[in-house]
Enzyme design. Structure first.
Site, PDB file in Angstrom:
ATOM      1  N   TYR A 142       0.864  -1.180   0.000  1.00  0.00           N
ATOM      2  CA  TYR A 142       0.000   0.000   0.000  1.00  0.00           C
ATOM      3  C   TYR A 142       0.902   1.232   0.000  1.00  0.00           C
ATOM      4  CZ  TYR A 142      -4.222   2.566   1.482  1.00  0.00           C
ATOM      5  OH  TYR A 142      -5.280   3.432   1.572  1.00  0.00           O
ATOM      6  N   ARG A 195      -6.189  10.530 -10.702  1.00  0.00           N
ATOM      7  CA  ARG A 195      -5.572  11.186  -9.525  1.00  0.00           C
ATOM      8  C   ARG A 195      -5.053  10.087  -8.610  1.00  0.00           C
ATOM      9  NH1 ARG A 195      -5.744  10.212  -4.815  1.00  0.00           N
ATOM     10  NH2 ARG A 195      -7.621  11.010  -3.853  1.00  0.00           N
ATOM     11  N   LYS A 213      -5.866  -1.875  -2.769  1.00  0.00           N
ATOM     12  CA  LYS A 213      -7.014  -1.640  -1.874  1.00  0.00           C
ATOM     13  C   LYS A 213      -7.743  -2.958  -1.602  1.00  0.00           C
ATOM     14  CE  LYS A 213      -7.082   2.977  -1.442  1.00  0.00           C
ATOM     15  NZ  LYS A 213      -7.197   3.775  -0.229  1.00  0.00           N
ATOM     16  N   GLU A 285     -12.243   4.995  -6.547  1.00  0.00           N
ATOM     17  CA  GLU A 285     -10.937   5.271  -5.954  1.00  0.00           C
ATOM     18  C   GLU A 285     -10.078   6.097  -6.908  1.00  0.00           C
ATOM     19  OE1 GLU A 285     -10.124   3.787  -2.738  1.00  0.00           O
ATOM     20  OE2 GLU A 285      -8.632   5.385  -2.888  1.00  0.00           O
ATOM     21  N   ASP A 286      -9.537   7.170  -6.392  1.00  0.00           N
ATOM     22  CA  ASP A 286      -8.555   7.980  -7.110  1.00  0.00           C
ATOM     23  C   ASP A 286      -9.021   8.462  -8.486  1.00  0.00           C
ATOM     24  OD1 ASP A 286      -7.199   7.537  -4.800  1.00  0.00           O
ATOM     25  OD2 ASP A 286      -5.380   6.756  -5.711  1.00  0.00           O
ATOM     26  N   ASP A 308     -14.020   6.342  -1.634  1.00  0.00           N
ATOM     27  CA  ASP A 308     -13.054   6.187  -0.544  1.00  0.00           C
ATOM     28  C   ASP A 308     -12.343   7.498  -0.227  1.00  0.00           C
ATOM     29  OD1 ASP A 308     -11.548   4.693   1.271  1.00  0.00           O
ATOM     30  OD2 ASP A 308      -9.951   4.382  -0.187  1.00  0.00           O
ATOM     31  N   ASP A 309     -11.999   8.252  -1.251  1.00  0.00           N
ATOM     32  CA  ASP A 309     -11.224   9.483  -1.039  1.00  0.00           C
ATOM     33  C   ASP A 309     -12.064  10.571  -0.387  1.00  0.00           C
ATOM     34  OD1 ASP A 309      -8.772   8.542  -2.397  1.00  0.00           O
ATOM     35  OD2 ASP A 309     -10.151   8.381  -4.084  1.00  0.00           O
ATOM     36  N   ASN A 450      -0.550  11.602   0.177  1.00  0.00           N
ATOM     37  CA  ASN A 450       0.245  10.412  -0.133  1.00  0.00           C
ATOM     38  C   ASN A 450       0.871  10.546  -1.509  1.00  0.00           C
ATOM     39  OD1 ASN A 450      -0.569   8.986   2.239  1.00  0.00           O
ATOM     40  ND2 ASN A 450      -2.548   8.641   1.274  1.00  0.00           N
ATOM     41  N   ASN A 494      -5.137   7.152   7.627  1.00  0.00           N
ATOM     42  CA  ASN A 494      -5.347   6.642   6.271  1.00  0.00           C
ATOM     43  C   ASN A 494      -6.687   5.917   6.203  1.00  0.00           C
ATOM     44  OD1 ASN A 494      -5.126   4.814   3.870  1.00  0.00           O
ATOM     45  ND2 ASN A 494      -3.180   5.895   3.728  1.00  0.00           N
TER      46      ASN A 494
HETATM   47  N1  LIG Z   1      -4.610   9.777   4.029  1.00  0.00           N
HETATM   48  C1  LIG Z   1      -5.614   9.348   3.330  1.00  0.00           C
HETATM   49  O1  LIG Z   1      -6.320   8.416   3.709  1.00  0.00           O
HETATM   50  C2  LIG Z   1      -5.940  10.016   2.045  1.00  0.00           C
HETATM   51  C3  LIG Z   1      -5.081  10.886   1.460  1.00  0.00           C
HETATM   52  N2  LIG Z   1      -5.398  11.491   0.291  1.00  0.00           N
HETATM   53  C4  LIG Z   1      -4.395  12.361  -0.306  1.00  0.00           C
HETATM   54  O2  LIG Z   1      -4.861  13.677  -0.338  1.00  0.00           O
HETATM   55  C5  LIG Z   1      -4.295  14.338  -1.450  1.00  0.00           C
HETATM   56  C6  LIG Z   1      -5.386  15.095  -2.163  1.00  0.00           C
HETATM   57  O3  LIG Z   1      -6.353  14.214  -2.654  1.00  0.00           O
HETATM   58  P1  LIG Z   1      -7.738  14.765  -3.216  1.00  0.00           P
HETATM   59  O4  LIG Z   1      -8.413  15.616  -2.236  1.00  0.00           O
HETATM   60  O5  LIG Z   1      -8.472  13.623  -3.743  1.00  0.00           O
HETATM   61  O6  LIG Z   1      -7.199  15.663  -4.435  1.00  0.00           O
HETATM   62  P2  LIG Z   1      -7.942  16.806  -5.193  1.00  0.00           P
HETATM   63  O7  LIG Z   1      -7.224  16.991  -6.464  1.00  0.00           O
HETATM   64  O8  LIG Z   1      -9.400  16.573  -5.213  1.00  0.00           O
HETATM   65  O9  LIG Z   1      -7.685  18.100  -4.274  1.00  0.00           O
HETATM   66  C7  LIG Z   1      -6.453  18.723  -4.113  1.00  0.00           C
HETATM   67  C8  LIG Z   1      -6.699  20.085  -3.526  1.00  0.00           C
HETATM   68  O10 LIG Z   1      -5.432  20.630  -3.174  1.00  0.00           O
HETATM   69  C9  LIG Z   1      -5.353  21.946  -3.699  1.00  0.00           C
HETATM   70  N3  LIG Z   1      -3.971  22.286  -3.964  1.00  0.00           N
HETATM   71  C10 LIG Z   1      -3.137  21.779  -4.883  1.00  0.00           C
HETATM   72  N4  LIG Z   1      -1.936  22.364  -4.803  1.00  0.00           N
HETATM   73  C11 LIG Z   1      -2.007  23.258  -3.805  1.00  0.00           C
HETATM   74  C12 LIG Z   1      -1.112  24.173  -3.240  1.00  0.00           C
HETATM   75  N5  LIG Z   1       0.143  24.264  -3.677  1.00  0.00           N
HETATM   76  N6  LIG Z   1      -1.540  24.936  -2.224  1.00  0.00           N
HETATM   77  C13 LIG Z   1      -2.802  24.847  -1.780  1.00  0.00           C
HETATM   78  N7  LIG Z   1      -3.695  23.979  -2.262  1.00  0.00           N
HETATM   79  C14 LIG Z   1      -3.305  23.218  -3.278  1.00  0.00           C
HETATM   80  C15 LIG Z   1      -6.188  21.923  -4.956  1.00  0.00           C
HETATM   81  O11 LIG Z   1      -6.522  23.263  -5.267  1.00  0.00           O
HETATM   82  P3  LIG Z   1      -7.419  23.667  -6.534  1.00  0.00           P
HETATM   83  O12 LIG Z   1      -8.783  23.181  -6.198  1.00  0.00           O
HETATM   84  O13 LIG Z   1      -7.330  25.151  -6.538  1.00  0.00           O
HETATM   85  O14 LIG Z   1      -6.817  23.001  -7.708  1.00  0.00           O
HETATM   86  C16 LIG Z   1      -7.359  21.067  -4.481  1.00  0.00           C
HETATM   87  O15 LIG Z   1      -8.291  21.861  -3.805  1.00  0.00           O
HETATM   88  C17 LIG Z   1      -3.595  13.277  -2.275  1.00  0.00           C
HETATM   89  O16 LIG Z   1      -2.217  13.350  -2.053  1.00  0.00           O
HETATM   90  C18 LIG Z   1      -4.102  11.980  -1.727  1.00  0.00           C
HETATM   91  O17 LIG Z   1      -3.118  10.975  -1.766  1.00  0.00           O
HETATM   92  C19 LIG Z   1      -6.576  11.287  -0.330  1.00  0.00           C
HETATM   93  C20 LIG Z   1      -7.471  10.418   0.191  1.00  0.00           C
HETATM   94  C21 LIG Z   1      -7.205   9.679   1.390  1.00  0.00           C
HETATM   95  C1  LIG Z   2      -5.187   6.742   0.730  1.00  0.00           C
HETATM   96  C2  LIG Z   2      -5.849   7.153  -0.485  1.00  0.00           C
HETATM   97  O1  LIG Z   2      -6.923   6.683  -0.799  1.00  0.00           O
HETATM   98  C3  LIG Z   2      -5.226   8.143  -1.329  1.00  0.00           C
HETATM   99  O2  LIG Z   2      -4.184   8.675  -0.979  1.00  0.00           O
HETATM  100  O3  LIG Z   2      -5.791   8.405  -2.395  1.00  0.00           O
HETATM  101 MG   LIG Z   3      -7.425   7.048  -2.816  1.00  0.00          MG
END
Ligand SMILES: NC(=O)C1=CN([C@@H]2O[C@H](COP(=O)(O)OP(=O)(O)OC[C@H]3O[C@@H](n4cnc5c(N)ncnc54)[C@H](OP(=O)(O)O)[C@@H]3O)[C@@H](O)[C@H]2O)C=CC1
Ligand SMILES: CC(=O)C(=O)O
Ligand SMILES: [Mg+2]
Length: 594
Positions: A142, A195, A213, A285-286, A308-309, A450, A494
C-alpha cells in the site's frame, strides 16, 4: 429473470438470503452466479465445466497451491510426488521464510514485487504473511510503495492483475466482466487513474491502487479474495510522459471527457449491477475531483457506491479528531479547522466534521460549517470567490478578506487543527508549524497527502518545529522520531482503517445504499478502539496490528446502522454483530485436500 431479481423488494430478496444466513460466510446479493437460471431462451449461456486441479497445474494454481506445505498424503492423492522436494513445511515456517527473504531486499519496490509474485503463486500464503506482519508490509503493498509501483507499472509486471476496461470495450463491458474468472463478486474497487495518490494522472497504470485496496479488503476486513474485483477504466491519459513512453500499457490518447466519458461509466455501472446484483459494493478510488463528486451523486441513489477518497478519508479523520479530544480536551465544536487542499479529501472531511458537530450541538449544518476553513491553490476560500468556485467548494466560502498564503491564513483563522489534503509535499513549512504551535498548546497537525513524498510535512518536522507539542498523524507512515530525549510515535491517518470494515458491514447486512450515518458509525467505532496506552503515547489511532478486530467493530457498527436505517436486506439481524463479523472473515489458513 435477472430483471426481477434486480427490482425485487428487500423482503423478497432477504428470503432468498436467509437460506445462507446460518452459514458463517460473507454472502453477497448474488444468486444464479453462472446466469443459468436467469437466461431466457434467446440468450446465450456459457457451457461451464468444473475440473479438479492436480499435479503440475495444482502447483501453478494460486488459489490452491500450498507449495511445500502439501502433506505426503496430499502429494500422493493429487499427483504431486516428484514435483516437490521431500520436505513438508508448515504454513508458519513458510511465512518465516518469506519474511526472511523479503527483508533481504533493500529497495521497497523489490519487496513489492516479491509480494505480488507471492500473490500470483500462493494466495493464502500471501494473505497469511500480510495479516501476520501487517505493520511491516502495509507500506509495501500500500502507500507509499504502491505509488512507485504504479509509476513503473508498465515495466515491472509480468502478469496482468485485475480487469482493464478501455474505451475500446464500449458496448461490450458486460462481456468483459464475464471474462473475469470469479462470478460471485461482492466488492469492486474501480479507478480511472486520473488522480493516483498525490502523483497525478497515471492512466492505466493506476491499476496498482485497486489491486492494493482489495488486498486490504481481504487482509484487514476479511472479505474473500475471490469476491474482490479490481478494475481500471482506461479513457486515455493526459500524462505526456506516459503518452510518449513506448512501454506505456494503456490507451495512447488524451482522456475522453464529457458525453464519451459519461457513457462509458454509465455502461460500466449498469453492467456491474446486472452481472453481480444490486448488493455489489462499488468503491470509487482515485478519480479526479471533476468526476468524483458527480459520479458519487449520480450513482449514490441507484447503486451501493462509496467514494473512498471523499467518504472513507472523512470517516478516518473524524475518528482521529474525536479520539484526539481525549488529548486536547473540549468537544469538536470547540475547535477551528483549517485545511490546505479543498478537493475530494478536504471537502469530504470538512463535511463529515460539520455533520457530526451539527448532530452533537443540534446547530444547523450551515452554522457548524463556519468553524471550518479551506485553502486551495488560489488561497483561502472566501465569499468573494464564490461565483468562480467549483460546486463542492461553495459551502466553504465564508465571509473573510482574501488571503493567499497558508501561513497568513493560520495567523488569521487561528485553527486548533491543521489538515493537509493538497497532494503537495512540504507545504507545512517551519513557519506554518511554528504558527500552529504559537496558537495552540497541543496543535493537531494531519499531513494526509500520499505517498510520503507528497506529505505536507514529515513527522520529524512536525515534532521538531512544535517543540514536541504537535499531535501528528500522516497518510503514509513515518518512523518514530526522537526529540529532546523523548520518542514520538506518529500515527497513520489513512482510509485503510475504514474501508475494509465499512465494506464488511455493508456486505454482512446486505445493505443496498451507503448513508452518511454509516460513515459516522464507522468513525465512532474506530475512535472507540484507541486505548489509554495509545493515548499515553500521543496516538489518536490504534496500531494496525489489531486491524482485524478493529474492522470487526467497524463492520458491526455500520451493519447496526444499516438495520436502524432500514437499509439492510438480511432481515435476521445477528444478536452479536461483532462476533458475527469476526465469523464472516476470510482465514488464510490452508485447507486440507481430500
Ligand atoms: N490519508 C488518506 O487516507 C488520504 C489521502 N489522500 C491524499 O490527499 C491528497 C489530495 O487528494 P484529493 O483531495 O483527492 O485531491 P484533489 O485533487 O481533489 O484536491 C487537491 C486540492 O489541493 C489543492 N492544492 C493543490 N496544490 C495546492 C497548493 N500548492 N496549495 C494549496 N492547495 C493546493 C487543490 O486546489 P485547486 O482546487 O485550486 O486546484 C485542491 O483543492 C492526495 O495526495 C491523496 O493521496 C486522499 C485520500 C485519502
Ligand atoms: C489513501 C488514499 O486513498 C489516497 O491517498 O488516495
Ligand atoms: Mg485514494
Amino acid at each position: 429473470m435477472r430483471e426481477e431479481s434486480e427490482t425485487e423488494s428487500p423482503s423478497s430478496s432477504s428470503t432468498l438470503i436467509d437460506d445462507v444466513d446460518s452459514k458463517p460466510t460473507v454472502a453477497g446479493g448474488v444468486r444464479d452466479v453462472y446466469g443459468e437460471d436467469s437466461a431466457t431462451e434467446d440468450q446465450f449461456v456459457t457451457p461451464w465445466s468444473v475440473s479438479v486441479a492436480s499435479g503440475y497445474s495444482l502447483l501453478r494454481d494460486p488459489h490452491h497451491n500450498k507449495g511445500l506445505a502439501f502433506t505426503i498424503r496430499e502429494r500422493d492423492a493429487h499427483f504431486l510426488r516428484g514435483l516437490l522436494p521431500p520436505t513438508v513445511a508448515s504454513q508458519d515456517l513458510q511465512v518465516k521464510k518469506m519474511m526472511h527473504n523479503i527483508r533481504q531486499y533493500q529497495v521497497p519496490l523489490q519487496k513489492y514485487m516479491a509480494m505480488m509474485d507471492l500473490q500470483e503463486r500462493n494466495q493464502r500464503l500471501f494473505y497469511k504473511l500480510l495479516i501476520d506482519n501487517v505493520e511491516e508490509l502495509l507500506p509495501i503493498v500500500y502507500t507509499p510503495t504502491v505509488g512507485e509501483a504504479c509509476q513503473k507499472y508498465g515495466s515491472i509486471f509480468m502478469r496482468p492483475q485485475g480487469l482493464f476496461i478501455s474505451l475500446k470495450e464500449k458496448g461490450k463491458i458486460l462481456e468483459v466482466l464475464r471474462n473475469w474468472p470469479e462470478k460471485n463478486i461482492q466488492v469492486v474497487v474501480v479507478t480511472d487513474g486520473e488522480r493516483i495518490l498525490g502523483l497525478g494522472d497515471l492512466g492505466c497504470q493506476g491499476m496498482g491502487i485497486p489491486v492494493g485496496k482489495l488486498s486490504l479488503y481481504t487482509a484487514l476486513g476479511g472479505i474473500r479474495p475471490s469476491a474482490c474485483l479490481p478494475i481500471t477504466i482506461d479513457v486515455g491519459t493526459n500524462n505526456e510522459k506516459l503518452l510518449n513512453d513506448e512501454f506505456y500499457i494503456g490507451l495512447k490518447q488524451k482522456r475522453a471527457t464529457g458525453q464519451e466519458y459519461a457513457e462509458l461509466l454509465d455502461e460500466f455501472m449498469m453492467a456491474v449491477k446486472q452481472n453481480y446484483g444490486e448488493k455489489v459494493l462499488i468503491q470509487f478510488e482515485d478519480f479526479a475531483n471533476h468526476n468524483a463528486f458527480d459520479l458519487l451523486a449520480k450513482y449514490g441513489t441507484t447503486h451501493l457506491v462509496f467514494n473512498d477518497d471523499i467518504q472513507g478519508t472523512a470517516s478516518v479523520v473524524l475518528a482521529g479528531l474525536v479520539a484526539g479530544q481525549k488529548l486536547v480536551g473540549g468537544t469538536l465544536a470547540d475547535h477551528r479547522f483549517l485545511f490546505l487542499g479543498a478537493g475530494e479529501a478536504g471537502t469530504g472531511i470538512a463535511e463529515l466534521i460539520a455533520l457530526e458537530m451539527s448532530k452533537q450541538t443540534k446547530a444547523p449544518l450551515e452554522e457548524t460549517r463556519k468553524k471550518i476553513w479551506l485553502v486551495d491553490s488560489k488561497g483561502l476560500i472566501v465569499s468573494s470567490r464564490k461565483e468562480s468556485l467549483q460546486q463542492f467548494k461553495k459551502p466553504w466560502a465564508h465571509e473573510h478578506e482574501p488571503i493567499k498564503e497558508l501561513v497568513d491564513a493560520v495567523k488569521a483563522i487561528r485553527p486548533t487543527v491543521l489538515i493537509g489534503t493538497s497532494g503537495v509535499g512540504r507545504t507545512f513549512t517551519k513557519e506554518v508549524v511554528e504558527a500552529m504551535a504559537s496558537i495552540n498548546e497541543k496543535p493537531i497537525i494531519l499531513s494526509l497527502s500520499n505517498p510520503t513524498s507528497q506529505s505536507e510535512c514529515t513527522a520529524e518536522e512536525a515534532y521538531t518545529w512544535s517543540q514536541g507539542r504537535a499531535i501528528f498523524a500522516s497518510g503514509s507512515p513515518f518512523p518514530p522520531v526522537e526529540y529532546d530525549g523523548k520518542v514520538f510515535v506518529p500515527g497513520q491517518a489513512n482510509n485503510a482503517y475504514i474501508f475494509p470494515g465499512l465494506g464488511l458491514g455493508l456486505i454482512m447486512s446486505g445493505a443496498i445504499r451507503v448513508h452518511d450515518d454509516m460513515l459516522l458509525a464507522a468513525s465512532e467505532a474506530l475512535a472507540a478502539q484507541v486505548s489509554q496506552e495509545n493515548f499515553d503515547r500521543g496516538l489518536i489511532y490504534p496500531p494496525f496490528t489489531n486491524i482485524r478486530k478493529i474492522s470487526a467493530h467497524i463492520a458491526a457498527n455500520v451493519a447496526a446502522k444499516a438495520y436502524e436505517l432500514g437499509l439492510a436486506t438480511r432481515l435476521s439481524e445477528p444478536k452479536d454483530l461483532v462476533k458475527y463479523a469476526e465469523s464472516c472473515m476470510y482465514s488464510p489458513a490452508y485447507r486440507n485436500y481430500r
